[in-house]
Design an enzyme around this catalytic site. Structure first.
Site, PDB file in Angstrom:
ATOM      1  N   GLU A  14      65.937  85.033  46.960  1.00 47.45           N
ATOM      2  CA  GLU A  14      65.633  86.316  47.615  1.00 47.45           C
ATOM      3  C   GLU A  14      64.964  86.062  48.965  1.00 47.45           C
ATOM      4  OE1 GLU A  14      64.469  89.014  43.649  1.00 47.45           O
ATOM      5  OE2 GLU A  14      62.920  87.868  44.685  1.00 47.45           O
ATOM      6  N   THR A  91      64.140  92.040  44.606  1.00 48.77           N
ATOM      7  CA  THR A  91      65.286  92.813  44.152  1.00 48.77           C
ATOM      8  C   THR A  91      64.880  93.667  42.956  1.00 48.77           C
ATOM      9  OG1 THR A  91      65.972  90.983  42.735  1.00 48.77           O
ATOM     10  CG2 THR A  91      66.936  91.090  44.949  1.00 48.77           C
ATOM     11  N   LYS A 174      63.475  99.367  39.017  1.00 46.05           N
ATOM     12  CA  LYS A 174      62.991  98.611  37.839  1.00 46.05           C
ATOM     13  C   LYS A 174      62.999  97.132  38.176  1.00 46.05           C
ATOM     14  CE  LYS A 174      64.389  97.339  33.126  1.00 46.05           C
ATOM     15  NZ  LYS A 174      64.888  95.957  33.325  1.00 46.05           N
ATOM     16  N   MET A 176      60.217  93.217  38.057  1.00 46.27           N
ATOM     17  CA  MET A 176      59.377  92.412  37.158  1.00 46.27           C
ATOM     18  C   MET A 176      58.071  91.874  37.758  1.00 46.27           C
ATOM     19  SD  MET A 176      62.471  90.307  35.255  1.00 46.27           S
ATOM     20  CE  MET A 176      61.371  89.396  34.206  1.00 46.27           C
ATOM     21  N   GLU A 177      57.701  92.293  38.956  1.00 46.85           N
ATOM     22  CA  GLU A 177      56.469  91.749  39.562  1.00 46.85           C
ATOM     23  C   GLU A 177      55.553  92.792  40.202  1.00 46.85           C
ATOM     24  OE1 GLU A 177      59.534  90.499  40.628  1.00 46.85           O
ATOM     25  OE2 GLU A 177      59.563  88.727  39.330  1.00 46.85           O
ATOM     26  N   ASP A 200      71.370  95.599  40.835  1.00 49.41           N
ATOM     27  CA  ASP A 200      72.141  95.981  39.649  1.00 49.41           C
ATOM     28  C   ASP A 200      71.834  97.415  39.223  1.00 49.41           C
ATOM     29  OD1 ASP A 200      69.677  94.157  38.970  1.00 49.41           O
ATOM     30  OD2 ASP A 200      69.889  95.494  37.250  1.00 49.41           O
TER      31      ASP A 200
HETATM   32  N1  SAH Z   1      69.499  85.978  36.066  1.00 52.30           N
HETATM   33  C1  SAH Z   1      68.787  85.702  37.263  1.00 52.30           C
HETATM   34  C2  SAH Z   1      67.341  86.067  37.077  1.00 52.30           C
HETATM   35  C3  SAH Z   1      67.072  87.441  37.521  1.00 52.30           C
HETATM   36  S1  SAH Z   1      65.582  88.009  36.904  1.00 52.30           S
HETATM   37  C4  SAH Z   1      68.923  84.246  37.649  1.00 52.30           C
HETATM   38  O1  SAH Z   1      69.288  83.476  36.795  1.00 52.30           O
HETATM   39  O2  SAH Z   1      68.706  83.934  38.809  1.00 52.30           O
HETATM   40  C5  SAH Z   1      65.309  89.350  37.814  1.00 52.30           C
HETATM   41  C6  SAH Z   1      64.487  89.171  39.072  1.00 52.30           C
HETATM   42  O3  SAH Z   1      64.976  90.144  39.966  1.00 52.30           O
HETATM   43  C7  SAH Z   1      63.018  89.515  38.879  1.00 52.30           C
HETATM   44  O4  SAH Z   1      62.214  88.827  39.805  1.00 52.30           O
HETATM   45  C8  SAH Z   1      62.975  91.048  39.083  1.00 52.30           C
HETATM   46  O5  SAH Z   1      61.856  91.489  39.837  1.00 52.30           O
HETATM   47  C9  SAH Z   1      64.269  91.373  39.817  1.00 52.30           C
HETATM   48  N2  SAH Z   1      65.212  92.297  39.137  1.00 52.30           N
HETATM   49  C10 SAH Z   1      66.424  92.618  39.643  1.00 52.30           C
HETATM   50  N3  SAH Z   1      67.073  93.482  38.837  1.00 52.30           N
HETATM   51  C11 SAH Z   1      66.249  93.728  37.779  1.00 52.30           C
HETATM   52  C12 SAH Z   1      66.367  94.555  36.600  1.00 52.30           C
HETATM   53  N4  SAH Z   1      67.445  95.278  36.353  1.00 52.30           N
HETATM   54  N5  SAH Z   1      65.343  94.559  35.720  1.00 52.30           N
HETATM   55  C13 SAH Z   1      64.244  93.817  35.956  1.00 52.30           C
HETATM   56  N6  SAH Z   1      64.076  93.032  37.040  1.00 52.30           N
HETATM   57  C14 SAH Z   1      65.062  92.971  37.967  1.00 52.30           C
END
Ligand code: SAH
Length: 235
Positions: A14, A91, A174, A176-177, A200
């Site tokens: 990112e 993201t 939505k 995660m931080e 997404d």
């Molecule tokens: N599968 C990915 C990991 C993505 S985790 C990989 O292997 O690279 C998701 C990260 O993007 C987190 O830092 C979160 O803040 C953000 N994110 C994006 N879309 C998200 C969603 N639908 N739900 C939760 N976090 C999301």
């Protein structure tokens, strides 16, 4: 003296476009920190910018996404750089009715958690959180963006109970931080602003992971362009 702005980001992918486009240089590891958060510094539009990443897990080799390392990263960067403004850039997922892929979401409303459920008086509100943002329309002058609630949890999927909470709180982004970064900024009395780009749609059939991976590049590029414009607008 120029304004010091700290940008907290979870994933290296990112952050790559913005680090390159701002021409920031990587700082040497701070020996006082047992866990190393990669940090990049430089000047842009008369401001001193530090981007601090959550870093990679030594055990699993992946970015330390989620709230714990976001809070640790933010606190240690506050102590080291004493920023006047903290931006959490990254993201997010969004409902398809609210935003398209790569749309930018920021917020003039408190940041909340959607997976901290403690049905005990007082603890319920504490657990959900309500951490203020310092949105200013001038920062986003001429920049297409949506205003909505940013809602944080530690899972990429969305079980029904999380969906209910997100809907109840009118959550738009939505991720995660954000609540962890906002809570840390609040603890130190520092202005906080989220800037998220959609990777997404959380309400369509295609798996979130697949969508996320397909759209990560486009969303990160849009995030970078937006950050550059916001950093230019900030006085
Ligand atoms: N599968 C990915 C990991 C993505 S985790 C990989 O292997 O690279 C998701 C990260 O993007 C987190 O830092 C979160 O803040 C953000 N994110 C994006 N879309 C998200 C969603 N639908 N739900 C939760 N976090 C999301």
């Amino acid at each position: 003296m120029s304004k010091r702005i700290l940008i907290i980001m979870a994933m290296a992918a990112e952050a790559r476009p913005i680090i390159d486009q701002l021409g920031l240089h990587e700082l040497p590891a701070n020996p006082r920190l047992t866990s190393h958060f990669p940090r990049f510094q430089g000047e842009f539009a008369g401001k001193e910018i530090v981007i601090s990443l959550n870093g990679k897990s030594t055990e699993y080799g992946v970015d330390r996404i989620g709230t714990e390392f976001a809070a640790l990263n933010t606190q240690s960067a506050i102590i080291e750089f004493a920023p006047e403004l903290i931006i959490n850039a990254g993201t997010c997922g969004a409902f398809s009715a609210d935003a398209d892929i790569a749309d930018i979401i920021t917020s003039d409303q408190p940041v909340v958690y959607h997976d901290h459920r403690v049905p005990l008086e007082g603890f319920d509100c504490f657990a959900m959180g309500a951490y203020p943002t310092a949105y200013c329309p001038e920062y986003f002058q001429g920049i297409e963006h949506k205003l909505g609630v940013v809602t944080t949890g530690n899972s990429l999927d969305m079980p029904d109970i999380d969906r209910q909470w997100i809907r109840q709180n009118q959550g738009m982004a939505k991720e995660m931080e954000c609540a962890a970064v906002a809570a840390t900024a609040h603890l130190y009395g520092i202005d906080f602003l989220p800037i998220k780009s959609v990777t997404d749609h959380i309400d369509i059939e295609l798996d979130n992971v697949e969508q996320f991976l397909n759209n990560l590049g486009k969303a990160s590029q849009k995030l970078s362009e937006t950050l550059i414009r916001v950093l230019t607008n900030i006085k």
